[in-house]
Design an enzyme around this catalytic site. Structure first.
Site, PDB file in Angstrom:
ATOM      1  N   ARG A   1      26.280  -0.649  -1.187  1.00  0.00           N
ATOM      2  CA  ARG A   1      26.851   0.638  -1.570  1.00  0.00           C
ATOM      3  C   ARG A   1      25.926   1.790  -1.190  1.00  0.00           C
ATOM      4  O   ARG A   1      26.364   2.919  -1.011  1.00  0.00           O
ATOM      5  CB  ARG A   1      27.134   0.671  -3.078  1.00  0.00           C
ATOM      6  CG  ARG A   1      28.110   1.747  -3.472  1.00  0.00           C
ATOM      7  CD  ARG A   1      28.144   1.949  -4.968  1.00  0.00           C
ATOM      8  NE  ARG A   1      27.067   2.806  -5.423  1.00  0.00           N
ATOM      9  CZ  ARG A   1      26.904   3.202  -6.683  1.00  0.00           C
ATOM     10  NH1 ARG A   1      27.738   2.780  -7.610  1.00  0.00           N
ATOM     11  NH2 ARG A   1      25.914   3.983  -7.031  1.00  0.00           N
TER      12      ARG A   1
ATOM     13  N   LYS B   1      33.173  -6.159 -15.074  1.00  0.00           N
ATOM     14  CA  LYS B   1      32.292  -5.367 -14.209  1.00  0.00           C
ATOM     15  C   LYS B   1      31.031  -6.178 -13.951  1.00  0.00           C
ATOM     16  O   LYS B   1      30.178  -6.302 -14.834  1.00  0.00           O
ATOM     17  CB  LYS B   1      31.943  -4.025 -14.864  1.00  0.00           C
ATOM     18  CG  LYS B   1      31.127  -3.125 -13.953  1.00  0.00           C
ATOM     19  CD  LYS B   1      30.754  -1.832 -14.632  1.00  0.00           C
ATOM     20  CE  LYS B   1      30.027  -0.926 -13.656  1.00  0.00           C
ATOM     21  NZ  LYS B   1      28.821  -1.536 -13.078  1.00  0.00           N
TER      22      LYS B   1
END
Length: 406
Positions: free
Chosen positions: A113, A93
């Site tokens: 995002r 991640k």
């Protein structure tokens, strides 16, 4: 005062571009992402009308349109309950800016995002045009890439929020896209295809290009394990490779919309923790605006003459219960030493365990370090301030970290 400001044109209210775009979207019923594209560029209100700029529909408005992001749920314990580990791909991640990079009609568009169009912030990705075919949408993470290795999020912050990106800044903090998914391929939406198939397309696209051309583009490695214990061992080395933990993605999963539980999971490493002393406080926001809930914390260090002193290193405002916040608020009001506008310095007395995700050397902070996502883990009522940690203890967490100022 307000009337005078209005008639003189001096009444200015700070308003984010995103909020303004959202308001326009509600008023016009035009998608926010399309409006964001329409409002890009150096248009002049003296030469273009609202009708033409905003209301008229153009085919080009859809060139930049991204897909809704698919978000993962957090694993709080262990992934054993997810079934057979062989049904899952595992990735690290990455701690950067989640982005979609869109290449259509020989143009590139970069969306964060947070649904912000940030194309102008990362001009190095213009090199993708002509190398990556039109009709491609990549999902990945923008990461700082200094001296041939991934940097920290603190490095990346030197690029975030800058209105202009100078050549010096591009050289100081170069970035790469760590791609991990392919959403559009040859102009076709492939989100409904299994993740394993999308990855095959992604690798078939990227690997041949990178063998022949140097681009600011990397593939995020997918890993497969024979048991969950192997995944645990890989998670334990996350900080060594500058990641926050692992992503677990079911091999047969489509690319969904929003935070859907079941197919994508994030399994972050346990946070770093340290015991610190409360030294300053400010009032909170919203329902806590009448309470002192925003705190500054310090650690012990030696000054130039060898005396112990408390040096501030982080601010935090979450992690306690309402009852604890109320109790500390009452204590702050009775133990204020000085007032600096909205800030109060308080008698050093209370110790708190502070958790944070990462740490980097920083010349911009008095402590010499910057922590990532600091928050209160618990109130250490069992400890006296002389038992709090030192600045050297904090710096001991830094292993091979590069300065965010270098």
């Amino acid at each position: 005062f307000v009337f005078t400001k209005l008639i003189t044109g001096g009444f200015r209210i700070g308003l984010s571009q995103k909020l303004m775009t959202k308001a326009l979207a509600q008023a016009t019923e035009i998608d926010e992402d399309i409006l964001a594209y329409k409002l890009m560029g150096n248009w002049d209100p003296n030469s273009i009308s609202f009708q033409k700029l905003v209301l008229e529909e153009n085919k080009s408005d859809y060139l930049s349109k991204p897909f809704p992001f698919y978000l993962a749920h957090a694993i709080e314990d262990t992934p054993d309950k997810l079934g057979d580990v062989k049904d899952w791909f595992v990735e690290h991640k990455w701690d950067g800016i989640r982005s979609q990079i869109i290449i259509r009609n020989n143009e590139i568009f970069i969306w964060s995002r947070g649904e912000e169009l940030v194309t102008d912030k990362y001009p190095e990705f213009n090199s993708f045009i002509g190398q990556i075919p039109n009709g491609t949408v990549l999902d990945g993470e923008i990461l700082p890439f200094l001296n041939g290795e991934i940097g920290t999020f603190n490095d990346l912050q030197t690029r975030i929020g800058r209105k202009t990106i100078s050549k010096a800044l591009l050289k100081k903090t170069p970035v790469v896209l760590k791609a991990y998914d392919l959403l559009e391929w040859k102009g076709k939406d492939i989100r409904k295809q299994p993740f394993s198939e999308r990855r095959k397309f992604l690798e078939a696209l990227v690997r041949p290009i990178l063998e022949n051309i140097a681009l600011p583009l990397h593939l995020s490695e997918t890993m497969e394990f024979s048991n969950w214990e192997e995944a645990v061992q890989e998670r334990n080395r996350s900080r060594e490779v500058k990641s926050e933990g692992l992503m677990l993605k079911r091999k047969d999963s489509p690319y969904l919309v929003g935070r859907k539980k079941g197919n994508w999971w994030k399994w972050k490493v346990d946070p770093l923790t340290i015991d610190a002393v409360l030294t300053y406080a400010m009032r909170g926001h919203g329902r806590r605006s009448n309470l002192f809930t925003d705190y500054t914390f310090a650690l012990w260090d030696q000054n130039e003459i060898g005396e112990k002193e408390l040096v501030t290193f982080a601010k935090a405002y979450s992690g306690l219960t309402d009852a604890e916040f109320s109790k500390i608020d009452a204590w702050i009001k009775k133990n204020t030493l000085e007032r600096f506008g909205p800030v109060r310095s308080v008698t050093p007395h209370h110790v708190f365990e502070i958790a944070f995700e990462g740490i980097a050397i920083s010349k911009r902070h008095k402590s010499g370090v910057a922590t990532r996502f600091p928050r209160i883990l618990r109130w250490r009522t069992d400890k006296k301030i002389n038992e709090a940690n030192t600045l050297e203890d904090l710096k001991g967490f830094i292993s091979g970290s590069k300065s965010d100022d270098e």
